[in-house]
Enzyme design. Structure first.
Site, short mmCIF file in Angstrom:
data_model
loop_
_atom_site.label_atom_id
_atom_site.label_comp_id
_atom_site.label_asym_id
_atom_site.label_seq_id
_atom_site.Cartn_x
_atom_site.Cartn_y
_atom_site.Cartn_z
N ARG B 323 0.85 -1.20 0.00
CA ARG B 323 0.00 0.00 0.00
C ARG B 323 0.88 1.25 0.00
O ARG B 323 1.66 1.44 0.94
CB ARG B 323 -0.89 0.04 1.26
N GLU B 325 0.63 4.15 0.90
CA GLU B 325 -0.07 5.11 1.74
C GLU B 325 0.94 5.86 2.58
O GLU B 325 1.70 5.23 3.33
CB GLU B 325 -1.05 4.33 2.64
N ARG B 331 0.11 2.02 13.04
CA ARG B 331 -0.85 1.05 12.49
C ARG B 331 -0.55 0.72 11.04
O ARG B 331 -1.13 -0.20 10.49
CB ARG B 331 -2.27 1.65 12.52
N HIS B 332 0.30 1.48 10.39
CA HIS B 332 0.48 1.34 8.95
C HIS B 332 1.88 0.86 8.55
O HIS B 332 2.86 1.23 9.17
CB HIS B 332 0.19 2.68 8.26
N GLU B 486 -10.35 -3.47 13.66
CA GLU B 486 -10.71 -4.39 12.59
C GLU B 486 -9.50 -5.23 12.22
O GLU B 486 -8.40 -4.72 12.03
CB GLU B 486 -11.17 -3.57 11.38
N SER B 489 -11.64 -8.42 6.83
CA SER B 489 -12.80 -8.07 6.02
C SER B 489 -13.10 -9.26 5.14
O SER B 489 -12.19 -9.88 4.60
CB SER B 489 -12.47 -6.86 5.14
N ARG B 540 -0.94 -7.31 11.79
CA ARG B 540 -1.91 -6.70 12.70
C ARG B 540 -2.44 -7.68 13.73
O ARG B 540 -2.59 -7.33 14.90
CB ARG B 540 -3.08 -6.09 11.91
#
Lengths: 566, 566
Positions: B323, B325, B331-332, B486, B489, B540
């Protein structure tokens, strides 16, 4: 049955194949019209059909449509206990055949190339089962397009004689309900039969399947090009040969992992994104990474060593690696899976060599045992000779010098003057493989003690070796070969930072360059034990073991300079 | 003991930490001088030392230096059968302590935080063992720098009382030979003690370890920043807390894999390089790929579905995803490992939900059982409460509407008006987690039936759902939560190509755009059964399960927008 590539017909060079394709398309169109016709008839007949709730196109399906006592089964686990019972099977329609207006056959297929014959027969009037199967229901079933996904309810019975065309030969299914859950199109871009033929053209080089290179394709089942296969990825993957290759690949990974875990190796995950193209060469992918440049890892080499420096005794990884090499050959891909290991050395680097030899022989013997059915299936499409493996205790390990001597003495004329201080060429490797096979009866062997000129900077020079006239020395590094092709490189690594910096300089690399500086520094941070390891290309060992005409067939989604889809 | 970051001292913002570091540096320098002094003395004494062949710096080591009867051991497997025997151990010197000129202690450490006390005592003159250990040998051993790699020969004895400071407490080693194989530098960039302290600064946000946020570091053992850790990667990885986290991570993967394999799932490898940024968004890395543009995969979503279309019933993958980002938070990461699965649905998508719930509970219960020692060790550095898991049969599964109602009724004032047709915000998720924990006594729960506005185009709309006033409908899609965050998904995917094309258009995406076109086309190639699946971030779940202050601690080599080294 038809192979009708939609976009890439131009890439199929052979005229014969084109002709066959045209014929196949015509047949498919005919079949489509027949199907449409049938479908209309069926619709007309359905109205007053007493069995009308027992078949049809349904999405989504409700479990309420089946008998309460029907058990869900897989073909793999179908056994005597099911005889006479009512079962539910979810599978693909492989083909259908009308016997009469009252009777038809279908072949149903499940994952792993499990197939079974299904029979559908109109139930006689005036019996308690009168409303189970009607004529419209038989017609509906025969009109289902191949590769549709269906759910059938059926009685398991023994056929009059074994069904030779199906993998499940001792049972057949007598259909009592049949629902199409996901219909396939009337015309497939690539039929199952065509998908299971040897691929004619990899669009890279003109490659022929060994042993079958000059055979004509069977009438009516034209083969297709790799591009047609990739454009029809679902059918490519549904082909029994591809399912078998994928199953073998899974076993190779499992055998690698379980052998090493049992010997104290810990799995780790090396990064793909790295900050410096530290292993040199132009074959590295670069990308913009926020305010800096990033590279895609060409191997997990540095990271395996960092794990050893970081306190692991033995590590392995199964991870993607990348090469920006514009080589359009059946041997090359730009992304492939590396099986890598690295381990502490107690006394001698032969510990590493024996571990790697052990794991590879475990893999080869393991797939011969576990995947006999799959190997046979692959051979039925891509014929090959059995891989010759050394008997335990008779492994062939030659030094580089011994190998060169063997080549000079027993190889072809042109290799009379090969030298001990220069790397081997691909033709030399092939010639040596033939000599070794003739002499030692094995397709798998090790060449040890490569000259330092043929090895990267991290290879440990054999401290007992004598330099040649040009100062070339032997290293504690080796290659493994299978069917004349290199499948593994490995050896002892330098664990002393000063020695490492010196070798890096001697190789003409600046020890202060990005990535290299941090690499050397890691060995100065702590005391790093002697260690060694090796790397194996997963795609290649699968492909060479099976003697596939291209490594692309061993990959899930082959990446080549020209192709990134799907 | 000292933490002396070499380059990044500037990044440590706290004054107290700086002061402690300066002090530590001073101490380390003192220790270095003492070591040099000792080393000189040792050299002087060695000349006439009767034990001089029994110790020293050797590279490479030869097995001939040890007694023939000495057995190689690992601390993990040291048992009663070794008592009184002579063994060889290869390990790191963790520290040494001089008792007198005739006696000293050392702590030896092996992978997995196995430690043992070693004793070295000058052997009395006039006995048969007179020449085994000399005074210079004792001095040599006490001068070995911490984190050097050594091979010792020793007798296994029972200590007078259990050695509480070591993991092996019921045995100690009486050294008879000791060789330094790989020396550590006199001054470590990060000591083991400092490396095992909670990291003070992740250079992203100001993060505090839960429960310990305001404690002062222990005197003499200053903590370090994440950047110092990464600059000293070998010491970062040698820290017991990091070894424990890595071991837990391995078990998570193994539990995931074995659970799914036992249920008929086949592993596959999705590609990293893809030809189109088909899952949309700007968070995709791009690179030049010969004559075209390539992208790094953001998830294996399309490829998992291609496997199902290609004839697999159930597949899983453990693979890197990327990613782009620019989020500098704990968290990333830009590269992480995805645990993904996809499976054929027989009757209802709840089959998928239950499979995912099953595998996650299997993982969480499994690591509690298998990694009790490691979890305790992690907690000793990063304190956390036990994760509350639901008892079998009491799993908490709320629909999105039920969750929103719960939040409106039992959540904080500010969430009195949350709506059923809008996605949840992070604060809402946190608040809901607290309500669920209080009400159901669990940190792990499922929220099902997300509104289609909060889901990607491939999510299957619940055909039984009623549209809201704005036309929003519920989907057969869900999220899983752990400690209010979370972690997964998943849901049912659309398997009908027309429905898929329609949803893609409705989401404002052109169905003819690159990647999307081929994606839809795959569902037209064949009949694809109903299917669903989910994706879990490995980093995570490890981090949240252990309540680590940053996901970077769970990764082997964390990739952040600012950092690609090592």
């Amino acid at each position: 049955m038809a192979d009708a590539p939609q976009e890439d017909a131009a890439t199929t060079s052979k005229k014969a194949a084109k002709k066959a394709e045209a014929k196949a398309k015509k047949e498919a169109l005919k079949a489509q019209r027949a199907a449409e016709q049938l479908s209309k008839q069926t619709a007309a007949l359905e109205i007053d059909d007493p069995a009308k709730d027992r078949y049809g196109l349904v999405k989504p399906i409700s479990p309420a449509v089946f008998s309460a006592e029907a058990e869900e089964v897989n073909l793999r686990s179908l056994g005597e206990e099911h005889e006479g019972k009512t079962v539910i099977l979810r599978a693909w329609i492989q083909n259908t055949r009308t016997q009469s207006a009252k009777m038809a056959f279908a072949e149903l297929r499940e994952e792993g190339n499990w197939t079974i014959q299904a029979v559908v027969m109109v139930t006689p009037e005036g019996t308690p089962e009168a409303q189970v199967v009607s004529r419209p229901m038989v017609k509906f079933i025969t009109a289902i397009t191949p590769e549709s996904f269906v759910a059938v309810e059926a009685k398991v019975k023994r056929p009059l004689e074994p069904v030779k065309s199906c993998r499940v030969s001792t049972f057949e299914l007598h259909i009592t309900r049949c629902f199409t859950i996901a219909p396939a199109p009337p015309m497939l871009g690539l039929t199952l039969a065509a998908a299971n033929r040897p691929i004619t053209d990899f669009n890279d080089e003109d490659v022929k399947a060994p042993g079958e290179s000059d055979k004509e394709p069977e009438a009516g089942v034209p083969a297709a090009t790799m591009l047609t296969h990739l454009d029809n990825i679902a059918m490519h993957k549904r082909a029994p040969v591809q399912q078998a290759i994928a199953d073998i690949r899974i076993e190779v990974k499992d055998l690698f992992r379980s052998y090493l875990k049992a010997r104290g190796f810990k799995e780790f995950e090396p990064p793909c994104l790295i900050g410096a193209a530290s292993e040199g060469g132009g074959n590295v992918f670069r990308l913009q990474y926020f305010n800096q440049e990033a590279f895609l890892a060409q191997s997990p080499q540095f990271y395996k060593q960092f794990e050893i420096a970081g306190g692991r005794k033995r590590v392995f990884s199964i991870a993607p690696v990348f090469r920006a090499e514009n080589s359009n050959t059946p041997r090359h891909m730009t992304e492939f899976t590396g099986l890598d290991l690295e381990m502490e050395i107690k006394n001698d680097y032969s510990e590493v060599l024996l571990m790697l030899e052990g794991v590879l022989l475990h893999i080869f013997r393991g797939i011969k045992e576990r995947c006999a059915h799959e190997i046979e299936l692959v051979r039925s499409v891509y014929p090959s000779e059995e891989v010759l493996l050394p008997e335990p205790g008779k492994e062939v390990r030659l030094t580089f010098a011994e190998a060169q001597q063997l080549l000079r003495e027993e190889g072809p004329e042109e290799f009379r003057n090969v030298r001990d201080d220069e790397d081997m060429s691909t033709p030399q490797e092939k010639a040596l493989g033939a000599v070794v096979r003739a002499k030692y009866n094995t397709d798998f062997y090790v060449i040890d003690k490569f000259p330092d000129t043929a090895r990267p900077f991290y290879a440990k020079v054999d401290p007992t070796s004598k330099p040649s006239a040009d100062g070339v020395r032997a290293t504690n590094a080796f290659d493994f070969f299978l069917r004349n092709q290199e499948i593994l490189s490995g050896g002892q690594r330098i664990n002393d930072p000063d020695e490492l910096a010196e070798r890096i300089s001697a190789k003409g690399i600046n020890p202060a360059s990005p990535g290299i500086k941090e690499y050397i520094a890691t060995f100065r941070q702590v005391g790093v034990p002697p260690h060694g390891g090796g790397g194996i290309g997963l795609d290649r060992i699968v492909a060479w073991f099976l003697a596939l005409p291209s490594v692309h067939l061993a990959a899930y989604y082959p990446r080549t300079p020209k192709r990134l889809m799907p």
